[in-house]
Design a protein around this motif. Structure first.
Motif, PDB file in Angstrom:
ATOM      1  N   LYS A  78       0.853  -1.196   0.000  1.00 29.16           N
ATOM      2  CA  LYS A  78       0.000   0.000   0.000  1.00 29.16           C
ATOM      3  C   LYS A  78       0.888   1.244   0.000  1.00 29.16           C
ATOM      4  N   TRP A  83       1.529   1.870  -6.157  1.00 31.51           N
ATOM      5  CA  TRP A  83       0.440   2.497  -6.929  1.00 31.51           C
ATOM      6  C   TRP A  83       0.956   2.888  -8.310  1.00 31.51           C
ATOM      7  N   ASP A 111      -7.500  -2.221  -1.176  1.00 35.61           N
ATOM      8  CA  ASP A 111      -7.236  -0.794  -0.951  1.00 35.61           C
ATOM      9  C   ASP A 111      -6.365  -0.209  -2.062  1.00 35.61           C
ATOM     10  N   PHE A 115      -7.737   2.036  -5.201  1.00 38.32           N
ATOM     11  CA  PHE A 115      -7.197   3.391  -5.378  1.00 38.32           C
ATOM     12  C   PHE A 115      -6.679   3.589  -6.803  1.00 38.32           C
ATOM     13  N   THR A 119      -8.180   6.346  -9.684  1.00 38.11           N
ATOM     14  CA  THR A 119      -7.337   7.430 -10.209  1.00 38.11           C
ATOM     15  C   THR A 119      -7.021   7.305 -11.697  1.00 38.11           C
ATOM     16  N   LYS A 144     -13.916   2.665   0.834  1.00 39.96           N
ATOM     17  CA  LYS A 144     -12.664   3.335   1.196  1.00 39.96           C
ATOM     18  C   LYS A 144     -11.527   2.651   0.467  1.00 39.96           C
ATOM     19  N   THR A 145     -10.741   3.441  -0.258  1.00 39.40           N
ATOM     20  CA  THR A 145      -9.572   2.882  -0.928  1.00 39.40           C
ATOM     21  C   THR A 145      -8.375   3.738  -0.533  1.00 39.40           C
ATOM     22  N   GLY A 146      -7.179   3.222  -0.665  1.00 45.92           N
ATOM     23  CA  GLY A 146      -6.049   4.096  -0.365  1.00 45.92           C
ATOM     24  C   GLY A 146      -4.756   3.384  -0.083  1.00 45.92           C
ATOM     25  N   ASN A 154      -2.983   4.855   5.578  1.00 47.92           N
ATOM     26  CA  ASN A 154      -4.200   5.250   4.836  1.00 47.92           C
ATOM     27  C   ASN A 154      -4.351   6.756   4.669  1.00 47.92           C
ATOM     28  N   ILE A 156      -3.472   8.612   2.048  1.00 47.06           N
ATOM     29  CA  ILE A 156      -3.765   9.046   0.682  1.00 47.06           C
ATOM     30  C   ILE A 156      -4.809   8.088   0.123  1.00 47.06           C
ATOM     31  N   GLY A 157      -5.904   8.609  -0.369  1.00 47.98           N
ATOM     32  CA  GLY A 157      -6.912   7.677  -0.867  1.00 47.98           C
ATOM     33  C   GLY A 157      -8.150   8.375  -1.355  1.00 47.98           C
ATOM     34  N   ALA A 158      -9.174   7.581  -1.628  1.00 42.36           N
ATOM     35  CA  ALA A 158     -10.421   8.138  -2.145  1.00 42.36           C
ATOM     36  C   ALA A 158     -11.580   7.255  -1.707  1.00 42.36           C
TER      37      ALA A 158
END
Ligand code: NAD
Ligand code: ZN
Length: 358
Positions: A78, A83, A111, A115, A119, A144-146, A154, A156-158
């Motif tokens: 993560k 990412w 997660d 994310f 993005t 919840k993702t991130g 956690n 940074i996420g969206a």
């Protein structure tokens, strides 16, 4: 000056299927919902080694190209670096906004994969395929993702909802006991805050060795349903979603003081729930701890020695990111299935709750 009111709703309906052997259901659903000839499967390395064949059966009939993107197991995936690697791979292969991304693994994969989906091209269709008990009852539901940042977990996420969640208990055949126990703590949490009947169904299941039978399907479906209900009522986490933190303010402090990796999240949350029950009882609420006691051997069986410096634990609770204006907010119980948020000012009661649980 003109005034524009936009009613942007974050609500989105999506199916959460729990079952044993979901292959045909998943294949049919994919065929009905997507018309692209490719799909990206972001998959945990262990799950890829153990269950690749199952995924091939699910995806091959519907897509000409199935691109598997394997990620290393564990929390370290993560990360911003991971990412970037996944996004790079997707973008270099070529992707359209309608190309789905399937995240197959535990909470880490969900997660991170979620994310990435939120993005790349400002949002790809996302399908969660949770393969740990925790992911089935908790992390795959709620949007919840991130990823983590070196200043904290956690960060940074969206919020990004999937199109569907498919929880096939066949995946659990290969899960370590440690991971079962982690998921069980979250299920006990749902029992405490919403449905204490879950404790009964559960006792006989967890005393045997863990095998993903039909009984588990119903316990997982019930738990996933409770999480879905709560987040549906509170998609952006302003109110009752806080109840999902039952046991967690204590638990996070324990994880921090014991050192991450020394104690599992599930063990920490279990101890945290004992402390929260004791605190509730001290305030005169009728919370009889008996239903929890039968699960104690399960946790003691695995648990490494717990830290015993209560002051340090209380300090760690105060540094939790959810603490506002230096006020410790705890989720306590009026009774089973009746949680509320308590602003803690009585540190001697808090101390006693810790001493009881440790
Ligand atoms: P995880 O994803 O790290 O999986 C645990 C281990 O199980 C890994 O080693 C993985 O390789 C292995 N594994 C996964 N499926 C397997 C299978 N079927 N058979 C054998 N091994 C398997 O951990 P987790 O406990 O699933 O998830 C923890 C993460 O979830 C944390 O990062 C946490 O922050 C996050 N989380 C997110 C939410 C949310 O709402 N998004 C909620 C709770 C937790
Ligand atoms: Zn948890």
């Amino acid at each position: 000056m003109s005034n524009i009111n936009l009613d942007i709703t974050t609500r989105k309906e999506y199916p959460i299927e729990v079952g044993k052997g979901l292959g045909n259901t998943v294949s049919a659903w994919l065929g009905e919902h997507y018309s692209t000839d490719s799909v990206f499967v972001v998959i945990d390395e262990n799950v890829n080694n153990l269950h690749r064949e199952r995924l091939e059966k699910w995806c091959q009939p519907q897509f000409k190209h199935v691109y598997y993107i394997e990620i290393p197991e564990g929390e370290r995936s993560k990360s911003i670096q991971q990412w970037k690697e996944v996004a790079d791979e997707i973008l270099s292969i070529g992707v359209e906004r309608s190309t789905p991304l399937m995240a197959v693994g535990g909470g880490v994969t969900g997660d991170l994969g979620g994310f990435v989906a939120s993005t790349v091209l400002r949002g790809l269709p996302l399908i969660h395929v949770p393969t740990t008990l925790l992911a089935m009852v908790d992390s795959s539901i709620g949007g919840k993702t991130g990823i983590n940042h070196n200043t904290g977990k956690n960060l940074i996420g969206a919020f990004y909802q999937p199109d569907a969640v498919f929880a096939d208990v066949h995946f659990l055949d290969t899960l370590d006991d440690k991971e079962w126990v982690t998921g069980i703590a979250e299920i006990l949490k749902y029992g405490a805050i919403r449905n204490p009947d879950l404790f009964k169904d559960f006792e006989s299941l967890v005393n045997k060795s863990f095998t993903a039978n039909e009984q588990w399907v119903s316990v997982i479906a019930e738990s996933a349903g409770i999480k879905a209900d709560i987040v549906q009522e509170d998609a952006l986490e302003s109110g009752i979603r806080a109840y999902l933190n039952f046991g967690h303010t204590f638990g996070h402090a324990l994880e921090k003081v014991a050192g991450y990796g020394t104690i599992t999240h599930g063990e920490a949350v279990f101890v945290g729930m004992l402390a929260a029950c004791n605190f509730s009882a001290q305030l005169g609420h009728s919370v009889d701890i008996t239903p929890f006691k039968s699960f104690l051997p399960l946790y003691q069986r695995q648990m490494s020695p717990l830290p015993d410096d209560v002051d340090e634990l209380i300090e760690a609770m105060k540094s939790d990111k959810k603490v506002k204006n230096n006020m410790l907010r705890l989720v306590l119980l009026n009774s089973w299935a009746s949680p509320y948020v308590h602003d803690c000012t009585d540190y001697s009661a808090l101390r006693e709750a810790w001493e009881f649980a440790l």
